[in-house]
Design an enzyme around this catalytic site. Structure first.
Site, mmCIF file in Angstrom:
data_model
loop_
_atom_site.group_PDB
_atom_site.id
_atom_site.type_symbol
_atom_site.label_atom_id
_atom_site.label_comp_id
_atom_site.label_asym_id
_atom_site.label_seq_id
_atom_site.Cartn_x
_atom_site.Cartn_y
_atom_site.Cartn_z
ATOM 1 N N CYS A 280 -0.408 4.113 2.071
ATOM 2 C CA CYS A 280 0.032 3.973 3.439
ATOM 3 C C CYS A 280 1.402 4.268 4.032
ATOM 4 C CB CYS A 280 -0.279 2.573 3.927
ATOM 5 S SG CYS A 280 -1.949 2.116 3.468
ATOM 6 N N ASP A 281 2.552 3.652 2.830
ATOM 7 C CA ASP A 281 3.774 3.800 3.562
ATOM 8 C C ASP A 281 4.808 4.523 2.820
ATOM 9 O OD1 ASP A 281 2.692 1.741 5.050
ATOM 10 O OD2 ASP A 281 3.163 -0.023 3.685
ATOM 11 N N CYS B 290 0.745 -1.320 0.148
ATOM 12 C CA CYS B 290 -0.004 -0.069 0.270
ATOM 13 C C CYS B 290 0.863 1.227 0.178
ATOM 14 C CB CYS B 290 -0.982 -0.107 1.182
ATOM 15 S SG CYS B 290 -2.019 1.348 1.295
#
Lengths: 310, 108
Positions: free
Chosen positions: A140-141, A137
């Site tokens: 997200c990261d 993701c």
């Protein structure tokens, strides 16, 4: 809270755009409807920072926000939502029984809209380094890779969207794709080719993820020559497609080789009163609007099925 | 029903490391969709394990030092601390039943 003693007209499995749209239609049709979702609603669009191709939002809309809006719309018409994990499905005297970690629900019609999840690379080092440089993701990261070198594996829209997002943080983004051209749409390709931080490694696949405590490099194989070479990276974002979430169904309905449910264009599976919608369907185009359309069709056909069996 | 406590660099030591109970720490950020999917599950677990396990949330955007200290490179990450040390590290969205198994394991 859903009423476990009462029987439903419709049970919907999955709270992504397909399930939520089915929920809007079914609940608005005054069918007693419950939607079972194991986390928060939204499905795969929760991973999208922004959805730019859903009609009605000329400036785009946040993925999480779009899911929440669809849910609010369905709730307004009386959709019930149960946060639970489906463990199995069966037929009992014509009723569709959905088993969950917390109990059982039954209904006259069932709409399966449990979507898909990220396909893994299935190579050595992938599991060991998940959360240690391997990510599924980018939204997200990406922020953990400021001024780092990262690889993105894949060549579709999701992969290119992730590569573009990563350029806001990483210093170098290397797209590794097994073919010699991208599958992503023209507009995405144009953006990627115009971005100076993005490089491409064509005709290559990842054979192994290597590192110490964290990812340090990838062992790659060039498909044209079959020779191996190494690429130093701090992170690798896997975006090679999706796998339908149909394991809990076992042999309940017919699926294709990839595990996706086979339906006709009425969203009917081979089982009467059992419908499928969204990314879980065979040859789904995996778009929010298509999933929403599937959900609407499934709910309308479910209503007809129930009316015909009264 | 008890709710997860928002923890910062200032009270992480006291709330998590010095706790006499195991503590599940949910590392999350506003921009992370799957983190939002995990949140209601963590909320429910906080109620179900009240008195046995404490629940905390660390916003990695506002508390980058803690995130770096525990080498968080992927969120959501759920880390279960016992006696000041991470015992279990769960990366990405997991269904509730799987999280319960991890919590029960730590309780032994």
């Amino acid at each position: 809270m859903p009423d476990l003693d009462k029987d439903y007209d419709v049970i919907i499995i999955g709270g992504g755009p397909a399930g939520l749209s089915a929920g809007i239609y079914a609940a608005r049709d005054r069918l007693k409807t419950v939607l079972v979702e194991m986390g928060m609603v939204g499905g795969q669009i929760a991973n999208a920072e922004r959805v730019d191709n859903y009609p009605g939002y000329p400036d785009g809309v946040g993925g999480v926000e779009l899911g929440e809006l669809m849910h609010a719309q369905a709730m307004k018409y009386g959709l019930e939502t149960l946060m639970d994990e489906v463990t199995g499905v069966e037929l009992r005297e014509g009723r569709k029984v959905v088993k969950t970690a917390g109990g059982e629900l039954s209904a006259r019609a069932l709409i399966i809209a449990s979507g898909s999840e990220r396909q893994k690379l299935n190579v050595s080092g992938e599991d060991r380094f998940t959360g240690r440089g391997v990510s599924f993701c980018a939204t997200c990261d990406a922020a953990f890779f400021v001024d780092k070198t990262v690889a993105v594996v894949g060549g579709g829209n999701a992969a290119i969207t992730e590569a573009l997002h990563l350029t806001k943080f990483a210093s170098r983004v290397i797209v590794i794709h097994r073919r010699d051209q991208l599958r992503a749409t023209r507009i995405m390709q144009e953006r990627a080719f115009a971005n100076r931080k993005i490089e491409f490694l064509w005709n290559a696949v990842v054979d192994e993820v290597l590192g110490d405590d964290f990812v340090r490099s990838l062992r790659l194989r060039r498909l044209t020559t079959d020779d191996h070479f190494s690429l130093d990276v701090d992170g690798v974002f896997v975006s090679i497609g999706f796998r339908p979430n149909t394991r809990f169904l076992k042999n309940f309905v017919s699926v294709d080789a990839a595990g996706a449910i086979i339906t006709n264009n009425r969203m009917e599976t081979g089982l009467s009163g059992v419908f499928a919608a969204g990314d879980i369907r065979h040859e789904s185009v995996r778009q929010v609007i298509a999933a929403a359309g599937d959900g609407a069709i499934a709910a309308i056909r479910a209503e007809e099925y129930i009316a015909g069996h009264d | 029903m008890s709710k997860p406590v928002a923890v910062t660099q200032d009270n992480f030591d006291k709330v998590v490391l010095k706790s006499d109970k195991p503590v599940l720490v949910d590392f999350w950020a506003e921009w992370c969709g799957p983190c939002r999917m995990v949140a209601p599950i963590v909320d429910e677990l906080a109620g179900e394990y009240e008195g046995k396990i404490d629940f905390a949330k660390v916003n990695v955007d506002e508390n980058q030092k803690i995130a770096a200290q525990y080498s968080i490179m992927s969120i959501p990450t759920l880390m279960i601390f016992k006696e000041g040390k991470p015992q279990s590290n769960i990366v990405g969205f997991r269904p509730k039943s799987e999280l319960k198994r991890s919590l029960d394991e730590v309780l032994g």
